[in-house]
Scaffold this motif. Structure first.
Motif, PDB file in Angstrom:
ATOM      1  N   TRP A 110     -13.611  16.411 -28.480  1.00  0.00           N
ATOM      2  CA  TRP A 110     -12.848  17.537 -29.499  1.00  0.00           C
ATOM      3  C   TRP A 110     -12.817  18.838 -28.768  1.00  0.00           C
ATOM      4  N   LEU A 111     -13.889  19.337 -28.237  1.00  0.00           N
ATOM      5  CA  LEU A 111     -13.837  20.524 -27.517  1.00  0.00           C
ATOM      6  C   LEU A 111     -12.645  20.626 -26.640  1.00  0.00           C
ATOM      7  N   VAL A 112     -12.555  19.590 -25.678  1.00  0.00           N
ATOM      8  CA  VAL A 112     -11.174  19.753 -24.864  1.00  0.00           C
ATOM      9  C   VAL A 112      -9.937  19.437 -25.618  1.00  0.00           C
ATOM     10  N   ARG A 113     -10.037  18.816 -26.710  1.00  0.00           N
ATOM     11  CA  ARG A 113      -8.794  18.834 -27.506  1.00  0.00           C
ATOM     12  C   ARG A 113      -8.373  20.206 -28.052  1.00  0.00           C
ATOM     13  N   VAL A 114      -9.261  20.808 -28.547  1.00  0.00           N
ATOM     14  CA  VAL A 114      -9.096  22.150 -29.202  1.00  0.00           C
ATOM     15  C   VAL A 114      -8.389  23.210 -28.227  1.00  0.00           C
ATOM     16  N   ALA A 115      -9.316  23.024 -26.934  1.00  0.00           N
ATOM     17  CA  ALA A 115      -8.607  24.200 -26.049  1.00  0.00           C
ATOM     18  C   ALA A 115      -7.511  23.485 -25.377  1.00  0.00           C
ATOM     19  N   LEU A 116      -7.047  22.297 -25.370  1.00  0.00           N
ATOM     20  CA  LEU A 116      -5.605  21.967 -24.935  1.00  0.00           C
ATOM     21  C   LEU A 116      -4.752  22.167 -26.016  1.00  0.00           C
ATOM     22  N   VAL A 117      -4.917  22.010 -27.170  1.00  0.00           N
ATOM     23  CA  VAL A 117      -3.936  22.300 -28.230  1.00  0.00           C
ATOM     24  C   VAL A 117      -3.720  23.815 -28.215  1.00  0.00           C
ATOM     25  N   ALA A 118      -4.721  24.817 -28.132  1.00  0.00           N
ATOM     26  CA  ALA A 118      -4.547  26.335 -27.899  1.00  0.00           C
ATOM     27  C   ALA A 118      -3.556  26.463 -26.781  1.00  0.00           C
ATOM     28  N   SER A 119      -3.744  26.022 -25.868  1.00  0.00           N
ATOM     29  CA  SER A 119      -3.187  25.973 -24.434  1.00  0.00           C
ATOM     30  C   SER A 119      -1.788  25.679 -24.655  1.00  0.00           C
ATOM     31  N   VAL A 120      -1.403  24.502 -25.110  1.00  0.00           N
ATOM     32  CA  VAL A 120       0.155  23.922 -25.448  1.00  0.00           C
ATOM     33  C   VAL A 120       0.730  24.989 -26.419  1.00  0.00           C
ATOM     34  N   VAL A 121      -0.016  25.337 -27.204  1.00  0.00           N
ATOM     35  CA  VAL A 121       0.897  26.141 -28.534  1.00  0.00           C
ATOM     36  C   VAL A 121       1.104  27.719 -27.643  1.00  0.00           C
ATOM     37  N   LEU A 122       0.017  28.264 -27.190  1.00  0.00           N
ATOM     38  CA  LEU A 122       0.195  29.563 -26.499  1.00  0.00           C
ATOM     39  C   LEU A 122       1.261  29.318 -25.607  1.00  0.00           C
ATOM     40  N   HIS A 123       1.180  28.302 -24.547  1.00  0.00           N
ATOM     41  CA  HIS A 123       2.220  28.058 -23.408  1.00  0.00           C
ATOM     42  C   HIS A 123       3.658  28.032 -24.155  1.00  0.00           C
ATOM     43  N   GLY A 124       3.869  27.258 -25.092  1.00  0.00           N
ATOM     44  CA  GLY A 124       5.087  26.867 -25.620  1.00  0.00           C
ATOM     45  C   GLY A 124       5.759  28.153 -26.302  1.00  0.00           C
ATOM     46  N   VAL A 125       4.922  28.988 -26.967  1.00  0.00           N
ATOM     47  CA  VAL A 125       5.372  30.092 -27.862  1.00  0.00           C
ATOM     48  C   VAL A 125       5.812  31.108 -26.921  1.00  0.00           C
ATOM     49  N   ALA A 126       4.860  31.161 -25.692  1.00  0.00           N
ATOM     50  CA  ALA A 126       5.212  32.169 -24.514  1.00  0.00           C
ATOM     51  C   ALA A 126       6.721  31.859 -23.933  1.00  0.00           C
ATOM     52  N   ALA A 127       6.775  30.731 -23.893  1.00  0.00           N
ATOM     53  CA  ALA A 127       7.944  30.153 -22.895  1.00  0.00           C
ATOM     54  C   ALA A 127       9.218  30.141 -23.996  1.00  0.00           C
ATOM     55  N   TYR A 128       9.082  30.148 -25.042  1.00  0.00           N
ATOM     56  CA  TYR A 128      10.139  30.141 -26.185  1.00  0.00           C
ATOM     57  C   TYR A 128      10.563  31.732 -26.336  1.00  0.00           C
ATOM     58  N   GLN A 129       9.525  32.475 -26.612  1.00  0.00           N
ATOM     59  CA  GLN A 129       9.846  33.977 -26.649  1.00  0.00           C
ATOM     60  C   GLN A 129      10.242  34.711 -25.575  1.00  0.00           C
ATOM     61  N   LEU A 130       9.731  34.341 -24.323  1.00  0.00           N
ATOM     62  CA  LEU A 130      10.503  34.913 -22.906  1.00  0.00           C
ATOM     63  C   LEU A 130      11.553  34.574 -22.659  1.00  0.00           C
ATOM     64  N   SER A 131      12.136  33.094 -23.208  1.00  0.00           N
ATOM     65  CA  SER A 131      13.383  32.578 -22.785  1.00  0.00           C
ATOM     66  C   SER A 131      14.330  33.185 -23.477  1.00  0.00           C
ATOM     67  N   ARG A 132      13.959  33.345 -24.868  1.00  0.00           N
ATOM     68  CA  ARG A 132      14.915  34.189 -25.709  1.00  0.00           C
ATOM     69  C   ARG A 132      15.390  35.491 -25.136  1.00  0.00           C
ATOM     70  N   ARG A 133      14.196  36.156 -24.711  1.00  0.00           N
ATOM     71  CA  ARG A 133      14.781  37.535 -24.312  1.00  0.00           C
ATOM     72  C   ARG A 133      15.272  37.605 -23.063  1.00  0.00           C
ATOM     73  N   ASP A 134      15.050  36.531 -22.179  1.00  0.00           N
ATOM     74  CA  ASP A 134      15.887  36.450 -20.793  1.00  0.00           C
ATOM     75  C   ASP A 134      17.262  36.252 -21.159  1.00  0.00           C
ATOM     76  N   LEU A 135      17.403  35.299 -22.148  1.00  0.00           N
ATOM     77  CA  LEU A 135      18.885  34.950 -22.309  1.00  0.00           C
ATOM     78  C   LEU A 135      19.564  36.259 -22.834  1.00  0.00           C
TER      79      LEU A 135
END
Ligand code: HEM
Ligand code: SF4
Ligand code: FES
Lengths: 254, 252
Positions: free
Chosen positions: A98-123
């Motif tokens: 469960w510790l690993v799962r929490v770290a992974l969910v946090a990583s996926v969410v931060l990674h995805g949100v940052a990718a989305y925000q930066l991509s919108r800015r770039d476009l």
């Protein structure tokens, strides 16, 4: 007049002459480190790089673990059980997982949100296309965006398939070896999995090198070595993951 | 040489624009691209039409004014500025597309002329050192190791042309900003503002509406001065270092 050389402590001293009127200044409150990093394009990209490397480390462990399937059901299922008892008796059953799962969910969410925000800015920063475009330009950027979306969808499907067993018709809880064989006995199971792993390889090939660049370690004299190393990691990882469905398809694993 | 030019014509910042075709003859391969445009403009003026507006100044590849995208490449097919690009790189009968830099932070003023003052504001936010003025100090008063001097000089070569922004699919100014940050941050004279410089310049860059870096590498391919892509990595390192050190606290 020594005083005349002093700058107003309320104003940043280094600001050169500005053509634009300065926006009204907010009351002086120091931005927090996390806040100012997240708000800048360079900092947000660093968050993507770190979360990407966390996921990459997990995937490396996951891939080597998967290879145990070639040693038969006993060893693989025993390994899957061991994952749940790591850290005992200090940790309770499945706590480590469960510790690993929490770290992974946090990583996926931060990674995805940052990718989305930066991509919108770039476009938005390039609102108008050129009438004629240089061939091959922005290939890596587009594949990273689409590849990332494919990976995100795959992660959801993968969890429904082999963790919750929701979409795996012939699965039984507690028998991971048999469930993996069941998944790769269907044409769509194999197709989804192999396409996603090819996307993963492409994502890591650019992503690992890019993360090194983002975190400030890129230099001209070691660029070639870094690119080769990233490609090697991508090939080993994607190849290792793909060997499992190939093994089931060819009957090596059954 | 006989050429067909398709040039972006736009009367003013708020006006709509369009690619407009012109036929031109009698171009010699020894002409620079700007001389070819001068020839076209002379003909347009004689015909009573509005000449094509484009920026230029030194015409020797050092001022960075002459930016335009030629056949989809910033400054055209050679790695140089438009004023140093010669017509021998084109063939008789070619159709050549000429467009202004395209980036939200570089609005078109007229035809091929864009407003690059966003670069000036990035420089103003930190692209300087604070030094006592008065008589010039002795050249060897502050020793600079040769490799450091070389790195600084390579980055000082940036002429602020904006080709990196024009070539970047994200309209990012990271290569330009990194050239300025690295140039001053490696030198002993740049140390007092080492942290505030990178934080303020990256902040100014973001504020101007430039995009982020996706390590596509188009900028470094387009840069007429050969600023390498890894300069961005060096700037990233400076930024992260300054953020961790709380460089903001030393500001103001
Ligand atoms: C939720 C699904 C995902 C999405 C939407 C996504 C999207 C992206 C995007 C848009 C980029 C930036 C590409 C660029 O700058 O050109 C990126 C970079 C990266 N991705 Fe992902 N990705 C996802 C999953 C993953 C996974 C599973 C890994 C694990 C290996 C990963 C590792 C990386 C790395 C290491 C980078 C480099 C960061 C950098 O450029 O500094 N990503 N991702
Ligand atoms: S980095 Fe290169 S392309 Fe960008 S402004 Fe400077 S000289 Fe021009
Ligand atoms: S006109 Fe100065 S660089 Fe081309």
């Amino acid at each position: 007049m020594a005083l005349a050389t002093r700058t107003d402590p309320e104003r940043p001293a280094q600001k050169g002459p500005r053509q634009r009127p300065e926006p009204p200044r907010k009351p002086a409150r120091r931005p927090s480190l996390i806040g100012s990093v997240w708000r800048s394009t360079v900092g947000k990209k660093a968050v993507m790089a770190v979360t990407g490397l966390v996921m990459l480390a997990y995937l490396a462990a996951h891939m080597f673990g998967n290879l145990k399937i070639f040693f038969g059901p006993g060893e693989f299922n025993h390994y899957a059980h061991w994952l749940r008892v790591i850290g005992e008796p200090a940790l309770h059953y499945e706590w480590f997982l469960w510790l690993v799962r929490v770290a992974l969910v946090a990583s996926v969410v931060l990674h995805g949100v940052a990718a989305y925000q930066l991509s919108r800015r770039d476009l938005a920063a390039r609102p108008r296309k050129y009438a004629r475009r240089r061939q091959g330009a922005s290939y890596a950027t587009r594949t990273m965006r689409w590849g990332g979306v494919i990976l995100g969808l795959f992660v959801v499907w993968h969890i429904l398939d082999l963790t919750t067993l929701t979409v795996n018709e012939r699965a039984e809880p507690g028998h991971p070896y048999q469930n993996v064989v069941a998944t790769f006995s269907t044409w769509y199971g194999n197709t989804i999995y192999i396409v996603a792993m090819l996307a993963l390889g492409a994502h890591i090939r650019h992503g690992l090198w890019s993360a090194i660049q983002t975190l400030g370690a890129g230099r001209p004299h070691r660029d070639r070595a870094l690119k080769i190393a990233s490609t090697a990691v991508a090939v080993v990882l994607a190849g290792g993951f793909i060997s499992v469905p190939i093994g089931v398809m060819t009957g090596v694993v059954s | 040489m006989r050429l067909t030019l398709r040039i972006w014509r736009q009367r003013g910042p708020e006006q709509p624009g369009a690619m407009t075709a012109y036929e031109i003859d009698g171009i010699s391969p020894e002409m620079s691209f700007l001389e070819m445009l001068d020839t076209l403009n002379e003909e347009l003026i004689l015909r009573g039409e509005e000449p094509v507006a484009f920026d230029h100044d030194c015409r020797e590849g050092i001022c960075g004014a002459c930016g335009m995208v030629i056949n989809g490449q910033a400054h055209g097919p050679e790695r140089t500025t438009t004023c140093q690009l010669h017509m021998r790189h084109f063939s008789d009968g070619d159709t050549i597309d000429v467009e202004p830099w395209r980036a939200a932070a570089f609005p078109v003023v007229k035809d091929l002329v864009v407003d690059r003052s966003a670069f000036d504001r990035i420089i103003g936010s930190g692209g300087f050192i604070s030094a006592p003025t008065g008589s010039a100090p002795d050249a060897h008063a502050t020793p600079v190791p040769k490799p450091v001097a070389d790195t600084a000089f390579e980055h000082a070569e940036c002429i602020g042309c904006g080709a990196c922004v024009a070539a970047c699919p994200n309209g990012s100014a990271m290569l330009f900003t990194s050239a300025k940050v690295v140039h001053l941050n490696v030198l002993p004279q740049g140390q007092p503002e080492r942290e505030s410089r990178v934080l303020d310049m990256v902040g100014a860059m973001d504020e101007e509406g430039f995009g982020g870096c996706t390590n596509t590498g188009e900028c470094a391919v387009a840069c007429p001065k050969g600023i390498p892509l890894q300069s961005i990595s060096m700037m990233n390192r400076e930024f992260l270092r300054a953020s961790v050190k709380g460089g903001g606290r030393n500001r103001g």
